[in-house]
Write a protein that holds these residues in place. Structure first.
Motif, PDB file in Angstrom:
ATOM      1  N   TRP A 271       0.846  -1.187   0.000  1.00 20.73           N
ATOM      2  CA  TRP A 271       0.000   0.000   0.000  1.00 20.73           C
ATOM      3  C   TRP A 271       0.882   1.237   0.000  1.00 20.73           C
ATOM      4  CZ3 TRP A 271       0.461   3.408   4.113  1.00 20.73           C
ATOM      5  CH2 TRP A 271       1.025   2.911   5.302  1.00 20.73           C
ATOM      6  N   VAL A 272       0.273   2.323  -0.430  1.00 22.41           N
ATOM      7  CA  VAL A 272       0.906   3.637  -0.362  1.00 22.41           C
ATOM      8  C   VAL A 272      -0.068   4.584   0.333  1.00 22.41           C
ATOM      9  CG1 VAL A 272       2.372   3.341  -2.395  1.00 22.41           C
ATOM     10  CG2 VAL A 272       0.067   4.313  -2.664  1.00 22.41           C
ATOM     11  N   VAL A 273       0.460   5.661   0.886  1.00 23.32           N
ATOM     12  CA  VAL A 273      -0.385   6.675   1.507  1.00 23.32           C
ATOM     13  C   VAL A 273      -1.308   7.285   0.449  1.00 23.32           C
ATOM     14  CG1 VAL A 273       1.218   7.195   3.388  1.00 23.32           C
ATOM     15  CG2 VAL A 273       1.411   8.444   1.223  1.00 23.32           C
ATOM     16  N   ASP A 274      -2.394   7.868   0.917  1.00 27.22           N
ATOM     17  CA  ASP A 274      -3.409   8.405   0.003  1.00 27.22           C
ATOM     18  C   ASP A 274      -2.824   9.325  -1.060  1.00 27.22           C
ATOM     19  OD1 ASP A 274      -5.364   7.002   1.374  1.00 27.22           O
ATOM     20  OD2 ASP A 274      -6.301   8.783   2.269  1.00 27.22           O
ATOM     21  N   GLU A 275      -1.861  10.183  -0.673  1.00 27.47           N
ATOM     22  CA  GLU A 275      -1.301  11.151  -1.632  1.00 27.47           C
ATOM     23  C   GLU A 275      -0.555  10.478  -2.788  1.00 27.47           C
ATOM     24  OE1 GLU A 275       0.347  11.731   1.967  1.00 27.47           O
ATOM     25  OE2 GLU A 275      -1.817  11.736   2.093  1.00 27.47           O
ATOM     26  N   GLU A 276      -0.159   9.226  -2.612  1.00 25.58           N
ATOM     27  CA  GLU A 276       0.605   8.516  -3.646  1.00 25.58           C
ATOM     28  C   GLU A 276      -0.267   7.603  -4.517  1.00 25.58           C
ATOM     29  OE1 GLU A 276       3.629   9.203  -4.332  1.00 25.58           O
ATOM     30  OE2 GLU A 276       4.446  10.101  -2.513  1.00 25.58           O
ATOM     31  N   VAL A 277      -1.547   7.430  -4.160  1.00 21.25           N
ATOM     32  CA  VAL A 277      -2.426   6.548  -4.911  1.00 21.25           C
ATOM     33  C   VAL A 277      -2.537   7.040  -6.351  1.00 21.25           C
ATOM     34  CG1 VAL A 277      -4.794   5.684  -5.146  1.00 21.25           C
ATOM     35  CG2 VAL A 277      -3.700   5.752  -2.893  1.00 21.25           C
ATOM     36  N   GLY A 278      -2.258   6.154  -7.295  1.00 21.43           N
ATOM     37  CA  GLY A 278      -2.334   6.486  -8.711  1.00 21.43           C
ATOM     38  C   GLY A 278      -1.154   7.273  -9.235  1.00 21.43           C
ATOM     39  N   GLY A 279      -0.209   7.592  -8.369  1.00 22.42           N
ATOM     40  CA  GLY A 279       0.943   8.398  -8.767  1.00 22.42           C
ATOM     41  C   GLY A 279       2.144   7.566  -9.176  1.00 22.42           C
ATOM     42  N   ALA A 280       3.249   8.253  -9.406  1.00 23.29           N
ATOM     43  CA  ALA A 280       4.464   7.617  -9.910  1.00 23.29           C
ATOM     44  C   ALA A 280       5.000   6.553  -8.959  1.00 23.29           C
ATOM     45  CB  ALA A 280       5.539   8.677 -10.175  1.00 23.29           C
ATOM     46  N   LEU A 281       4.964   6.811  -7.649  1.00 16.73           N
ATOM     47  CA  LEU A 281       5.474   5.817  -6.705  1.00 16.73           C
ATOM     48  C   LEU A 281       4.645   4.542  -6.756  1.00 16.73           C
ATOM     49  CD1 LEU A 281       7.330   4.829  -4.461  1.00 16.73           C
ATOM     50  CD2 LEU A 281       5.843   6.036  -2.826  1.00 16.73           C
ATOM     51  N   GLU A 282       3.333   4.662  -6.735  1.00 19.48           N
ATOM     52  CA  GLU A 282       2.500   3.457  -6.787  1.00 19.48           C
ATOM     53  C   GLU A 282       2.705   2.708  -8.102  1.00 19.48           C
ATOM     54  OE1 GLU A 282      -1.827   2.194  -5.308  1.00 19.48           O
ATOM     55  OE2 GLU A 282      -1.886   3.673  -6.930  1.00 19.48           O
ATOM     56  N   ARG A 283       2.796   3.427  -9.202  1.00 22.08           N
ATOM     57  CA  ARG A 283       3.043   2.771 -10.493  1.00 22.08           C
ATOM     58  C   ARG A 283       4.398   2.064 -10.495  1.00 22.08           C
ATOM     59  NH1 ARG A 283       0.794   7.616 -12.243  1.00 22.08           N
ATOM     60  NH2 ARG A 283       2.828   8.406 -12.897  1.00 22.08           N
ATOM     61  N   ALA A 284       5.411   2.698  -9.910  1.00 23.94           N
ATOM     62  CA  ALA A 284       6.741   2.086  -9.828  1.00 23.94           C
ATOM     63  C   ALA A 284       6.688   0.803  -8.993  1.00 23.94           C
ATOM     64  CB  ALA A 284       7.752   3.071  -9.248  1.00 23.94           C
ATOM     65  N   LEU A 285       5.967   0.834  -7.882  1.00 22.03           N
ATOM     66  CA  LEU A 285       5.834  -0.361  -7.043  1.00 22.03           C
ATOM     67  C   LEU A 285       5.115  -1.484  -7.776  1.00 22.03           C
ATOM     68  CD1 LEU A 285       4.903   1.343  -3.685  1.00 22.03           C
ATOM     69  CD2 LEU A 285       6.915  -0.105  -4.061  1.00 22.03           C
ATOM     70  N   ASP A 286       4.075  -1.143  -8.524  1.00 20.27           N
ATOM     71  CA  ASP A 286       3.311  -2.156  -9.245  1.00 20.27           C
ATOM     72  C   ASP A 286       4.172  -2.896 -10.262  1.00 20.27           C
ATOM     73  OD1 ASP A 286       1.075  -1.459  -7.774  1.00 20.27           O
ATOM     74  OD2 ASP A 286       0.106  -0.342  -9.399  1.00 20.27           O
ATOM     75  N   VAL A 287       5.170  -2.233 -10.802  1.00 15.68           N
ATOM     76  CA  VAL A 287       6.110  -2.871 -11.732  1.00 15.68           C
ATOM     77  C   VAL A 287       7.241  -3.546 -10.954  1.00 15.68           C
ATOM     78  CG1 VAL A 287       7.818  -2.419 -13.547  1.00 15.68           C
ATOM     79  CG2 VAL A 287       5.578  -1.284 -13.616  1.00 15.68           C
ATOM     80  N   PHE A 288       7.779  -2.833  -9.971  1.00 10.43           N
ATOM     81  CA  PHE A 288       8.965  -3.300  -9.271  1.00 10.43           C
ATOM     82  C   PHE A 288       8.739  -4.506  -8.367  1.00 10.43           C
ATOM     83  CE2 PHE A 288      11.490  -3.164  -5.339  1.00 10.43           C
ATOM     84  CZ  PHE A 288      12.707  -3.572  -5.874  1.00 10.43           C
ATOM     85  N   VAL A 289       7.701  -4.484  -7.535  1.00  8.13           N
ATOM     86  CA  VAL A 289       7.554  -5.536  -6.523  1.00  8.13           C
ATOM     87  C   VAL A 289       7.512  -6.930  -7.144  1.00  8.13           C
ATOM     88  CG1 VAL A 289       6.117  -6.468  -4.662  1.00  8.13           C
ATOM     89  CG2 VAL A 289       6.611  -4.014  -4.751  1.00  8.13           C
ATOM     90  N   PRO A 290       6.673  -7.213  -8.157  1.00  5.69           N
ATOM     91  CA  PRO A 290       6.702  -8.561  -8.727  1.00  5.69           C
ATOM     92  C   PRO A 290       8.071  -8.947  -9.312  1.00  5.69           C
ATOM     93  CG  PRO A 290       4.691  -7.432  -9.370  1.00  5.69           C
ATOM     94  CD  PRO A 290       5.580  -6.401  -8.722  1.00  5.69           C
ATOM     95  N   ALA A 291       8.759  -7.989  -9.940  1.00  9.01           N
ATOM     96  CA  ALA A 291      10.086  -8.271 -10.500  1.00  9.01           C
ATOM     97  C   ALA A 291      11.098  -8.547  -9.378  1.00  9.01           C
ATOM     98  CB  ALA A 291      10.550  -7.110 -11.372  1.00  9.01           C
ATOM     99  N   TRP A 292      11.031  -7.784  -8.297  1.00 11.09           N
ATOM    100  CA  TRP A 292      11.921  -7.959  -7.153  1.00 11.09           C
ATOM    101  C   TRP A 292      11.700  -9.310  -6.492  1.00 11.09           C
ATOM    102  CZ3 TRP A 292      10.346  -6.590  -1.732  1.00 11.09           C
ATOM    103  CH2 TRP A 292      11.411  -6.691  -0.828  1.00 11.09           C
TER     104      TRP A 292
END
Length: 168
Positions: free
Chosen positions: A116-137
């Motif tokens: 999860w990310v804080v509300d201010e990050e929902v739909g933003g660059a950090l959340e998008r980066a996590l959605d790509v990064f976490v499964p690859a990591w």
């Protein structure tokens, strides 16, 4: 625990590519001053996601209860029972969310991962980066063959409908 090889060493710090300098590191009780406002500031949305499964975060969760929860997570990390990584800002002055890596509660996976990310990050660059990064990591650095990404591979509602691993 049998869910991880004895020789496995979990990554201590991980920079999130394209994450604006954010990084992951194992959470500890010392994170409570940053974790508590991050969680409670996003509590309604987090409850809508995690509440039915985990009963977290309750509307009445105190700072002390949060601290105890973080200390429990740190002990679980040390024992290799489960892992909670904080998502910290580049300057390490803000907690922006968490990544959970847990043994499976439901059949069909060898690990259950969510974040999860804080509300201010929902739909933003950090959340998008996590959605790509976490499964690859997870694929590159963790010894799992069938990880399940709850809230991504399947919804929390679908996950709740699966039988428990013990009844599987």
């Amino acid at each position: 625990m049998t869910w991880l090889p004895v020789e496995f060493v979990h990554p201590p710090h991980v920079v999130i590519p394209d994450g604006g300098g954010h990084r992951l590191r194992p959470i500890s009780g010392m994170d409570a001053p940053l974790d508590y406002p991050a969680v409670m500031g996003s509590r309604e949305r987090l409850w809508s996601v995690f509440g039915p499964a985990w009963g977290w975060p309750s509307a009445t969760m105190s700072y002390e209860a949060n601290l105890a929860d973080l200390e429990r997570h740190a002990a679980e990390i040390e024992a290799h029972e489960s892992f909670n990584y904080t998502i910290e800002s580049e300057d390490r002055t803000a907690l922006r969310g968490c990544v959970y890596i847990d043994p499976p509660e439901k059949p069909g996976a060898d690990a259950e991962i969510s974040w999860w990310v804080v509300d201010e990050e929902v739909g933003g660059a950090l959340e998008r980066a996590l959605d790509v990064f976490v499964p690859a990591w997870i694929a590159a650095d963790w010894p799992f063959e069938r990880p399940r990404f709850i809230g991504r591979d399947l919804s929390w509602e679908e996950w709740l409908k699966l039988p428990d691993a013990s009844s599987g």
